[in-house]
Design an enzyme around this catalytic site. Structure first.
Site, PDB file in Angstrom:
ATOM      1  N   GLU A   1      26.813  13.979  24.047  1.00 21.71           N
ATOM      2  CA  GLU A   1      27.476  15.242  23.850  1.00 21.71           C
ATOM      3  C   GLU A   1      27.651  15.006  22.167  1.00 21.71           C
ATOM      4  OE1 GLU A   1      28.330  17.471  25.590  1.00 21.71           O
ATOM      5  OE2 GLU A   1      27.476  16.482  27.508  1.00 21.71           O
TER       6      GLU A   1
ATOM      7  N   CYS B   1      34.867  19.269  18.338  1.00 20.92           N
ATOM      8  CA  CYS B   1      33.276  19.575  18.220  1.00 20.92           C
ATOM      9  C   CYS B   1      33.124  20.754  18.519  1.00 20.92           C
ATOM     10  CB  CYS B   1      32.853  18.530  19.450  1.00 20.92           C
ATOM     11  SG  CYS B   1      33.401  18.776  20.975  1.00 20.92           S
TER      12      CYS B   1
HETATM   13  P1  NAD Z   1      30.046   8.818  15.671  1.00 20.64           P
HETATM   14  O1  NAD Z   1      28.803   9.128  16.020  1.00 20.64           O
HETATM   15  O2  NAD Z   1      30.063   8.227  14.093  1.00 20.64           O
HETATM   16  O3  NAD Z   1      30.901   7.898  16.613  1.00 20.64           O
HETATM   17  C1  NAD Z   1      31.058   8.078  17.950  1.00 20.64           C
HETATM   18  C2  NAD Z   1      31.221   6.857  18.634  1.00 20.64           C
HETATM   19  O4  NAD Z   1      29.974   5.883  18.464  1.00 20.64           O
HETATM   20  C3  NAD Z   1      32.134   5.715  18.093  1.00 20.64           C
HETATM   21  O5  NAD Z   1      32.716   4.863  19.043  1.00 20.64           O
HETATM   22  C4  NAD Z   1      31.304   4.769  17.330  1.00 20.64           C
HETATM   23  O6  NAD Z   1      31.964   3.509  17.079  1.00 20.64           O
HETATM   24  C5  NAD Z   1      30.137   4.627  18.014  1.00 20.64           C
HETATM   25  N1  NAD Z   1      28.747   4.265  17.418  1.00 20.64           N
HETATM   26  C6  NAD Z   1      28.452   4.474  16.000  1.00 20.64           C
HETATM   27  N2  NAD Z   1      27.267   4.047  15.796  1.00 20.64           N
HETATM   28  C7  NAD Z   1      26.884   3.554  16.990  1.00 20.64           C
HETATM   29  C8  NAD Z   1      25.573   2.667  17.383  1.00 20.64           C
HETATM   30  N3  NAD Z   1      24.693   2.580  16.359  1.00 20.64           N
HETATM   31  N4  NAD Z   1      25.525   2.292  18.698  1.00 20.64           N
HETATM   32  C9  NAD Z   1      26.438   2.515  19.621  1.00 20.64           C
HETATM   33  N5  NAD Z   1      27.619   3.356  19.130  1.00 20.64           N
HETATM   34  C10 NAD Z   1      27.853   3.647  17.923  1.00 20.64           C
HETATM   35  O7  NAD Z   1      31.019  10.003  15.571  1.00 20.64           O
HETATM   36  P2  NAD Z   1      32.492  10.332  15.129  1.00 20.64           P
HETATM   37  O8  NAD Z   1      32.276  10.356  13.491  1.00 20.64           O
HETATM   38  O9  NAD Z   1      33.383   9.225  15.868  1.00 20.64           O
HETATM   39  O10 NAD Z   1      32.850  11.535  15.950  1.00 20.64           O
HETATM   40  C11 NAD Z   1      32.652  12.919  15.568  1.00 20.64           C
HETATM   41  C12 NAD Z   1      31.529  13.590  15.920  1.00 20.64           C
HETATM   42  O11 NAD Z   1      31.561  13.510  17.457  1.00 20.64           O
HETATM   43  C13 NAD Z   1      31.438  14.963  15.659  1.00 20.64           C
HETATM   44  O12 NAD Z   1      29.881  15.068  15.249  1.00 20.64           O
HETATM   45  C14 NAD Z   1      31.508  15.701  16.538  1.00 20.64           C
HETATM   46  O13 NAD Z   1      31.123  17.093  16.625  1.00 20.64           O
HETATM   47  C15 NAD Z   1      31.250  14.917  17.876  1.00 20.64           C
HETATM   48  N6  NAD Z   1      32.036  15.140  19.144  1.00 20.64           N
HETATM   49  C16 NAD Z   1      31.300  16.000  20.000  1.00 20.64           C
HETATM   50  C17 NAD Z   1      31.758  16.188  21.271  1.00 20.64           C
HETATM   51  C18 NAD Z   1      30.848  16.770  22.247  1.00 20.64           C
HETATM   52  O14 NAD Z   1      31.588  16.871  23.461  1.00 20.64           O
HETATM   53  N7  NAD Z   1      29.874  17.296  22.205  1.00 20.64           N
HETATM   54  C19 NAD Z   1      33.221  15.812  21.544  1.00 20.64           C
HETATM   55  C20 NAD Z   1      33.804  15.016  20.397  1.00 20.64           C
HETATM   56  C21 NAD Z   1      33.211  14.706  19.273  1.00 20.64           C
END
Ligand code: NAD
Length: 518
Positions: free
Chosen positions: A254, A288
Site C-alpha cells: 500500500e 496517503c
Molecule cells: P517509508 O517507506 O519511508 O517507511 C514505511 C515503513 O517502512 C517504516 O516503518 C520504515 O521504517 C520502513 N522501511 C523503510 N525502509 C525499509 C526497508 N528497506 N525495509 C523494510 N522496511 C523499511 O514511508 P513513510 O515515509 O514512513 O510513510 C509515508 C508514505 O507512506 C507515503 O508515501 C504515503 O503515501 C504512504 N502511505 C500509504 C498508505 C496506503 O494505504 N497506500 C497509507 C499510509 C501511508
C-alpha cells in the site's frame, strides 16, 4: 511541554518492554510538539527478529487449532478495550506524531471498525467451501482456508495505530501470528494496541513487535515471514516487493499517491470548499489518500479559489492536546524541510503561493502553514512527486475530457475525488479515473471506511488491497482437499478400449457443458 497525564512512566515501561530486544540499543522517541525525548525505544537486532519469529511460530501452531469462535472472543473483548482506553490511544498518537487531536481521534476509530467488520465476515470467509468434483457423486473437492503462518507487517508513521493494528486483525483472526515493525518515531500507539490485545486474551507470543530503522530490520523480517503486508512509500515498496519476490512469498504493498480532485461545474461550492480543506490539509497533508492536485472547472475557478484560499488562511494551527487546533505539526523537522523544498522549488520555477508557504517555528519545530499554489507544472516537484504535506496545487480546466486526462497524468493511482451536483454524471467521470479508490462528493473517508470493499492502489500506488474479503483471504492459502470415492479417473475401465474411453469422455464433456454441472 508536558505530556498528557495518561502517558505515565509505568505505561511507557510496560509497552516498550514488549519490543523484541536484548542488546540494550535504544532510539530516542520524541514528542513532536516540543522535540523532547519521551522514551528510549528498544531496538531489535537481526537475532532478536529471528527469536521473535520463532516465538510467534510456536504460538501460531496452538492458535491455529483454536476454534474460530474462541479466537473471535478475544477480538470482541479487544473491541471493548479499544473504546475504554480511547483517551490514552489518542494521547499517544498525538505525542508521537504531532497530529491534531481531531485526526488522532479519527485514527483510533479505524481499528474497532476493522474488528467489527472481520468479526462479521470471518465465519463465512474462513469456513470450508464444498465444490463439485469432476465426476458427480463420486468425487468432491473442498476449499479449505489455511493460515499462512507468520505475517510480517511494516507500518508507516502517518497512521501508526491504524496501519500497525488494523491489518493485523484479519491476519490473526485467520489463525496467523504477526510480527509488526512500526516506524521508530511512532511505535508507542501500536505497542499500546498490542498490549490491549494481550489483555483481551491473545496467547502470549502470538503478536511480536520489532523496532529499528527500516533497512536494518527489513531483510531479516521479510526472510522470516510467510507473507508481508507493507504500507509506506513507493520507493520502499519496490525494495520490499523485490525481496518478497526472491523468497516467493506473497506481499501486499500500500504505497504513495498524487491524488487528484475534480470539481465539476455543477458542484455545490460551499460543500466542496469545506471538503477541499480536509482533502488538502487533513492530518497536515500526511494522509496517503489526501489531495495534492485540484482541477476546477473554469466557470467556477475564481469563485472556488477565492473561498478556498480565505478558508485555508483562517485554519487554526496549534500544538495542543485538545480539540481546538484544526491543524497539527508535520511528523519531523526533516519532513518539514522536504515539504518546504517542494514549495521553494515550485516558486523558483514560476508557481505562485496563494496562501501559506511558511514554516512556523513559533508554534513548534516541524510546523508548516497550509499552502495553496497556482501555476504548478509537472517539471516542479510539487507537480509530479508526492509532497505528503499541507500543499495543494489549483488548476483550471475547460472540458471533462481535459480534467480526466490531467487527473490520470500521473504514475500514481491511489485515490481520487470527483464533485458534482448531477450524481450520475459525477459517477460517470469517476469511472474514468485510473485509481484504486474514487470518492464521489467526498474526499476519502467513504471509500476508506467501507470495510467490505477492497481498498488499494493501482499503477505505482500499490499491489493488492486491504479491506474486503481479500483483506482477510490474502493471509490464507487455499487448500484443495479432493476426494475420489471410486476409482473411475484412471483411463479406460475393464475391457474398454482407449478409443471407447475417448468417445465416452468427449460425450461427458458435452453433457457437462450443457448441464453446467462442472
Ligand atoms: P517509508 O517507506 O519511508 O517507511 C514505511 C515503513 O517502512 C517504516 O516503518 C520504515 O521504517 C520502513 N522501511 C523503510 N525502509 C525499509 C526497508 N528497506 N525495509 C523494510 N522496511 C523499511 O514511508 P513513510 O515515509 O514512513 O510513510 C509515508 C508514505 O507512506 C507515503 O508515501 C504515503 O503515501 C504512504 N502511505 C500509504 C498508505 C496506503 O494505504 N497506500 C497509507 C499510509 C501511508
Amino acid at each position: 511541554m508536558s505530556l498528557p497525564t495518561t502517558i505515565t512512566e509505568d505505561l511507557l515501561d510496560r509497552i516498550t518492554s514488549r519490543v523484541a530486544s536484548t542488546g540494550g540499543a535504544t532510539w530516542k522517541l520524541t514528542e513532536v510538539y516540543s522535540g523532547e525525548v519521551i522514551t528510549a525505544l528498544p531496538q531489535s537486532s537481526p537475532a532478536d527478529i529471528e527469536r521473535a519469529f520463532a516465538k510467534a511460530r510456536e504460538a501460531q501452531k496452538v492458535w491455529a487449532q483454536w476454534p474460530l469462535k474462541k479466537r473471535m472472543k478475544v477480538f470482541k473483548k479487544f473491541h471493548s478495550l479499544l473504546l475504554e482506553n480511547n483517551e490514552t490511544v489518542v494521547d499517544l498518537i498525538q505525542a508521537e506524531s504531532g497530529k491534531a487531536r481531531r485526526m488522532a481521534f479519527e485514527e483510533t476509530c479505524d481499528v474497532p471498525m476493522a474488528v467489527s467488520h472481520y468479526l462479521k465476515r470471518a465465519p463465512k470467509l474462513l469456513g470450508d467451501v464444498k465444490r463439485a468434483g469432476p465426476v458427480p457423486m463420486i468425487t468432491s473437492s473442498t476449499e479449505i482456508r489455511q493460515p499462512k503462518g507468520v505475517i510480517g507487517i511494516i507500518a508507516p508513521w502517518n497512521f501508526p495505530f491504524a496501519t500497525g493494528l488494523s491489518d493485523a486483525v484479519p491476519a490473526l483472526l485467520a489463525g496467523n501470528a504477526v510480527v509488526v515493525k512500526p516506524d521508530n518515531k511512532t511505535a508507542l500507539s501500536p505497542l499500546f494496541g498490542v498490549d490491549l490485545l494481550y489483555q483481551a486474551g491473545l496467547p502470549e507470543g502470538l503478536f511480536q513487535v520489532v523496532c529499528g530503522e527500516g533497512p536494518d530490520i527489513g531483510p531479516t523480517l521479510i526472510d522470516n515471514a510467510n507473507y508481508v503486508m507493507f504500507t509506506g512509500s513507493t520507493a520502499t515498496g519496490r525494495v520490499i516487493g523485490q525481496r518478497a519476490g526472491q523468497n516467493l512469498i506473497g506481499v501486499c504493498l500500500e504505497l504513495g499517491g498524487k491524488n487528484p480532485m475534480i470539481v465539476l461545474p455543477d458542484a455545490n461550492i460551499d460543500e466542496t470548499v469545506t471538503a477541499a480543506l480536509f482533502g488538502a490539509f487533513g492530518n497536515t497533508g500526511q494522509i496517503c489518500m489526501h489531495i495534492e492536485r485540484m482541477y476546477i472547472h473554469d466557470s467556477i475557478y475564481d469563485d472556488f479559489k477565492t473561498r478556498f484560499v480565505k478558508a485555508a488562511s483562517e485554519l487554526s494551527i496549534g500544538a495542543a492536546y485538545n480539540f481546538e487546533p484544526e491543524l497539527g505539526s508535520l511528523i519531523s523537522v526533516d519532513h518539514k524541510d522536504r515539504v518546504a523544498s517542494h514549495v521553494a522549488d515550485a516558486v523558483e520555477k514560476g508557481a505562485t503561493v496563494l496562501t501559506g508557504g511558511r514554516e512556523r517555528p513559533d508554534i513548534g519545530p516541524a510546523f508548516f502553514e497550509p499552502t495553496i499554489l497556482e501555476g504548478v507544472t509537472k517539471d516542479m516537484l510539487a507537480g509530479s512527486a508526492e509532497t505528503f504535506g499541507p500543499v495543494v496545487g489549483l488548476y483550471p480546466y475547460t472540458t471533462v475530457d481535459e480534467a480526466v486526462a490531467l487527473a490520470n497524468d500521473t504514475d500514481y493511482g491511489l485515490n481520487a475525488s470527483v464533485w458534482g451536483g448531477d450524481l450520475k454524471n459525477a459517477i460517470a467521470v469517476a469511472r474514468r479515473i485510473e485509481s484504486g479508490n474514487v470518492n464521489v462528493n467526498d474526499i476519502l473517508a467513504t471509500a476508506y471506511a467501507s470495510k467490505g470493499t477492497p481498498s488499494g492502489g493501482v499503477k505505482q500506488s500499490g499491489v493488492g488491497a486491504r479491506h474486503g474479503d481479500q483483506g482477510m483471504l490474502k493471509y490464507t492459502d487455499a487448500q484443495n482437499l479432493a476426494v475420489l470415492k471410486k476409482q473411475v479417473m484412471g483411463g479406460p475401465q475393464g475391457k474398454q478400449t482407449y478409443e471407447g474411453y475417448r468417445k465416452q469422455t468427449l460425450t461427458s464433456l458435452k453433457v457437462m457443458r450443457k448441464t453446467r454441472l462442472r
